[in-house]
Design a protein around this motif. Structure first.
Motif, PDB file in Angstrom:
ATOM      1  N   VAL A 203      22.065 -41.105  14.756  1.00 61.23           N
ATOM      2  CA  VAL A 203      22.784 -39.901  14.355  1.00 61.23           C
ATOM      3  C   VAL A 203      23.080 -39.015  15.566  1.00 61.23           C
TER       4      VAL A 203
ATOM      5  N   THR B 215      24.613 -46.366   4.529  1.00 59.66           N
ATOM      6  CA  THR B 215      23.545 -45.419   4.863  1.00 59.66           C
ATOM      7  C   THR B 215      23.584 -44.192   3.973  1.00 59.66           C
ATOM      8  N   ALA B 216      22.425 -43.583   3.805  1.00 60.41           N
ATOM      9  CA  ALA B 216      22.347 -42.314   3.082  1.00 60.41           C
ATOM     10  C   ALA B 216      23.081 -41.217   3.833  1.00 60.41           C
TER      11      ALA B 216
ATOM     12  N   TYR C 216      28.194 -40.739  12.722  1.00 59.59           N
ATOM     13  CA  TYR C 216      27.544 -41.972  12.247  1.00 59.59           C
ATOM     14  C   TYR C 216      27.811 -42.155  10.751  1.00 59.59           C
TER      15      TYR C 216
ATOM     16  N   TYR D 157      21.201 -47.326   2.801  1.00 64.28           N
ATOM     17  CA  TYR D 157      19.793 -47.282   3.202  1.00 64.28           C
ATOM     18  C   TYR D 157      19.343 -45.847   3.400  1.00 64.28           C
TER      19      TYR D 157
ATOM     20  N   ASN E 244      15.490 -44.085   4.825  1.00 62.75           N
ATOM     21  CA  ASN E 244      14.863 -44.270   6.156  1.00 62.75           C
ATOM     22  C   ASN E 244      13.998 -45.524   6.206  1.00 62.75           C
TER      23      ASN E 244
ATOM     24  N   LEU F 273      11.541 -41.539  13.684  1.00 61.88           N
ATOM     25  CA  LEU F 273      10.298 -40.761  13.651  1.00 61.88           C
ATOM     26  C   LEU F 273       9.035 -41.623  13.684  1.00 61.88           C
TER      27      LEU F 273
ATOM     28  N   LEU G 239       4.921 -36.119  20.825  1.00 65.79           N
ATOM     29  CA  LEU G 239       5.959 -36.261  19.797  1.00 65.79           C
ATOM     30  C   LEU G 239       6.573 -34.891  19.549  1.00 65.79           C
TER      31      LEU G 239
ATOM     32  N   ILE H  55       8.642 -32.441  17.078  1.00 72.99           N
ATOM     33  CA  ILE H  55       9.138 -32.243  15.707  1.00 72.99           C
ATOM     34  C   ILE H  55      10.434 -31.447  15.831  1.00 72.99           C
TER      35      ILE H  55
ATOM     36  N   CYS I 122      12.136 -31.584   8.050  1.00 68.20           N
ATOM     37  CA  CYS I 122      13.033 -32.403   7.229  1.00 68.20           C
ATOM     38  C   CYS I 122      12.256 -33.387   6.355  1.00 68.20           C
TER      39      CYS I 122
ATOM     40  N   VAL J 176       8.514 -34.369   7.840  1.00 72.04           N
ATOM     41  CA  VAL J 176       8.135 -34.851   9.178  1.00 72.04           C
ATOM     42  C   VAL J 176       6.645 -34.577   9.408  1.00 72.04           C
TER      43      VAL J 176
HETATM   44  N1  UFG Z   1      12.341 -36.599  13.977  1.00 74.27           N
HETATM   45  C1  UFG Z   1      11.488 -35.809  14.704  1.00 74.27           C
HETATM   46  N2  UFG Z   1      11.036 -36.282  15.897  1.00 74.27           N
HETATM   47  C2  UFG Z   1      11.390 -37.497  16.396  1.00 74.27           C
HETATM   48  C3  UFG Z   1      12.262 -38.309  15.627  1.00 74.27           C
HETATM   49  C4  UFG Z   1      12.722 -37.822  14.428  1.00 74.27           C
HETATM   50  O1  UFG Z   1      11.157 -34.712  14.305  1.00 74.27           O
HETATM   51  O2  UFG Z   1      10.944 -37.856  17.509  1.00 74.27           O
HETATM   52  C5  UFG Z   1      12.829 -36.114  12.686  1.00 74.27           C
HETATM   53  C6  UFG Z   1      14.340 -36.033  12.602  1.00 74.27           C
HETATM   54  O3  UFG Z   1      14.811 -34.839  13.143  1.00 74.27           O
HETATM   55  C7  UFG Z   1      14.559 -36.175  11.104  1.00 74.27           C
HETATM   56  C8  UFG Z   1      13.413 -37.097  10.656  1.00 74.27           C
HETATM   57  O4  UFG Z   1      12.448 -37.029  11.703  1.00 74.27           O
HETATM   58  O5  UFG Z   1      14.381 -34.944  10.503  1.00 74.27           O
HETATM   59  C9  UFG Z   1      13.847 -38.521  10.497  1.00 74.27           C
HETATM   60  O6  UFG Z   1      14.563 -38.895  11.667  1.00 74.27           O
HETATM   61  P1  UFG Z   1      14.882 -40.404  12.053  1.00 74.27           P
HETATM   62  O7  UFG Z   1      15.535 -40.359  13.395  1.00 74.27           O
HETATM   63  O8  UFG Z   1      13.652 -41.219  11.896  1.00 74.27           O
HETATM   64  O9  UFG Z   1      15.880 -40.883  10.945  1.00 74.27           O
HETATM   65  P2  UFG Z   1      17.238 -40.183  10.427  1.00 74.27           P
HETATM   66  O10 UFG Z   1      16.893 -39.496   9.144  1.00 74.27           O
HETATM   67  O11 UFG Z   1      17.915 -39.396  11.460  1.00 74.27           O
HETATM   68  O12 UFG Z   1      18.195 -41.432  10.197  1.00 74.27           O
HETATM   69  C10 UFG Z   1      17.806 -42.533   9.498  1.00 74.27           C
HETATM   70  C11 UFG Z   1      18.697 -43.699   9.877  1.00 74.27           C
HETATM   71  C12 UFG Z   1      20.063 -43.486   9.376  1.00 74.27           C
HETATM   72  C13 UFG Z   1      20.071 -43.116   7.921  1.00 74.27           C
HETATM   73  C14 UFG Z   1      19.169 -41.962   7.667  1.00 74.27           C
HETATM   74  C15 UFG Z   1      19.140 -41.706   6.197  1.00 74.27           C
HETATM   75  O13 UFG Z   1      18.733 -43.866  11.293  1.00 74.27           O
HETATM   76  O14 UFG Z   1      20.745 -44.699   9.518  1.00 74.27           O
HETATM   77  O15 UFG Z   1      17.889 -42.303   8.129  1.00 74.27           O
HETATM   78  O16 UFG Z   1      18.140 -40.820   5.857  1.00 74.27           O
HETATM   79  F1  UFG Z   1      21.309 -42.741   7.564  1.00 74.27           F
END
Ligand code: UFG
Length: 346
Positions: free
Chosen positions: A95, A133-134, A157, A185, A187, A207, A222, A224, A236, A276
């Motif tokens: 994203v 994707t969601a 994305y 999908y 997460n 995450l 890590l 947040i 989130c 998170v």
């Molecule tokens: N996050 C953190 N720290 C990190 C990584 C992530 O706080 O180091 C947070 C993000 O900001 C978000 C949550 O954790 O709030 C989840 O983030 P991810 O990067 O793990 O996943 P995303 O939700 O951004 O995206 C994933 C997939 C997408 C899909 C989406 C649907 O990569 O393909 O889930 O929910 F669309």
């Protein structure tokens, strides 16, 4: 590679095994689906440019290294393999990166999907499963979000995937010989229960993976991203689904299309969200490691809450979740991270 003949996979016409071409089958989710397809007796050909995938992750079938931008090569591969269906994973998935470099996402995720669809039509492939994707929902008005909710992506994305869904819907409308299933999908996390494959990105952003690598000492802390969201603890909320369950949804979707089912769209999630902070706490408990965590500003393009309504997939496909447990998901991912670290060191 020869795989065991599964039940019910031969075509009515000739008794040959059903053939499935998998784009992006050397990647994280694709490789789990390829493994399950092989185990179920499908004949599999993986088409992957290995930009983020790995050849060692293709445990079943044949791997052809190729790019979807190369229409000629793709066409030749399809002409030779004559797939009964295509499962399309090959795409970029981050994203944050999509916000910084939108054209990269529209080129690879949307324009290359058009190449694939054109090749499918030229080669008479009438069934396709799409890795959606969601993120197509953007910030949904309601959570859990159902499939009928408006598509309003808030990052390139999600927009690139929503565009491909539109291509598919319009093509299926125009052409009776083409049917598809889009799987949206939520997460995805965890790994093959036997520890052979799992997430192997060079620069992981997700995450659970970031948290586990921090526990292993590979990152100093890590972050947040955002603690001021309108959620119970300010961070989130996401619906984490085990990659084995997600992979099984693809096989269920394939059976649906091979059984004559109509084109459709299904959410893939468990219908339950974790913040998170809750995920970080669970990672610390599962690993037994109290790694450093810092609070940082919001990451661009993140919706506050994304939880799947999953009644439709439970009703419409022959799919039942088997790994619906956050700690089990994290445990599997943790086992994999340790295996992967060893693999990289050797
Ligand atoms: N996050 C953190 N720290 C990190 C990584 C992530 O706080 O180091 C947070 C993000 O900001 C978000 C949550 O954790 O709030 C989840 O983030 P991810 O990067 O793990 O996943 P995303 O939700 O951004 O995206 C994933 C997939 C997408 C899909 C989406 C649907 O990569 O393909 O889930 O929910 F669309």
């Amino acid at each position: 590679m020869t795989v065991p003949q599964g039940k019910g996979m031969s075509s009515a016409a000739g008794g040959r095994r059903k053939r499935v071409l998998v784009t992006g089958g050397a990647g994280y989710i694709g490789s789990h689906v390829v493994r399950q397809l092989g185990e179920q007796g499908y004949e599999v050909l993986v088409y992957d440019n290995l930009s983020t995938g790995n050849d060692w992750a293709v445990l079943m079938g044949e791997l052809v290294v190729g790019d979807l931008a190369d229409s000629d090569q793709l066409r030749t591969v399809m002409d030779n393999f004559r797939p009964d269906a295509v499962i399309h994973f090959a795409a970029f998935i981050e994203v944050g990166e999509s916000v910084r470099n939108p054209l990269k996402y529209f080129r690879n995720n949307s324009a290359n999907a058009l190449n694939l669809l054109e090749s499918c039509r030229k080669c008479g492939v009438g069934a396709l499963i799409f890795s959606s994707t969601a993120a197509v929902y953007g910030i949904p008005r309601e959570n859990p979000v159902c499939e009928e909710a408006p598509l309003a992506p808030i990052n390139p994305y999600g927009a690139s995937k929503a565009m491909t869904e539109r291509f598919l819907a319009d093509l299926a409308f125009a052409d009776d010989g083409f049917r598809y299933v889009s799987l949206r999908y939520f997460n995805v996390a965890s790994a093959d229960p036997q520890g052979r494959i799992g997430q192997a990105y060079r620069n992981p952003t997700h995450l659970i993976t970031r948290a586990l690598k921090t526990a292993l000492g590979l990152f100093p802390r890590l972050e947040i991203f955002g603690t001021d969201y309108p959620t119970p603890d300010g961070t989130c909320v996401r619906d984490y689904i085990h990659v084995e369950d997600l992979a099984a949804a693809h096989l269920a979707a394939l059976s649906h299309l091979f059984g004559g089912g109509s084109s459709d769209v299904f959410n893939c999630g468990y219908g339950q969200g974790y913040s998170v902070r809750e995920v970080v706490k669970a990672v610390k408990e599962v690993t037994g490691i109290d790694f450093p965590v810092v609070e940082s500003p919001r990451r661009e393009g993140d919706p506050p809450v994304l939880i799947a309504a999953n009644e439709k997939i439970l009703r419409g496909l022959s799919w039942r979740p088997l790994y619906d447990d956050l700690r089990l998901i994290i445990q599997g991912a943790w086992d994999w991270e340790k295996t992967y670290l060893e693999k990289m060191r050797n």
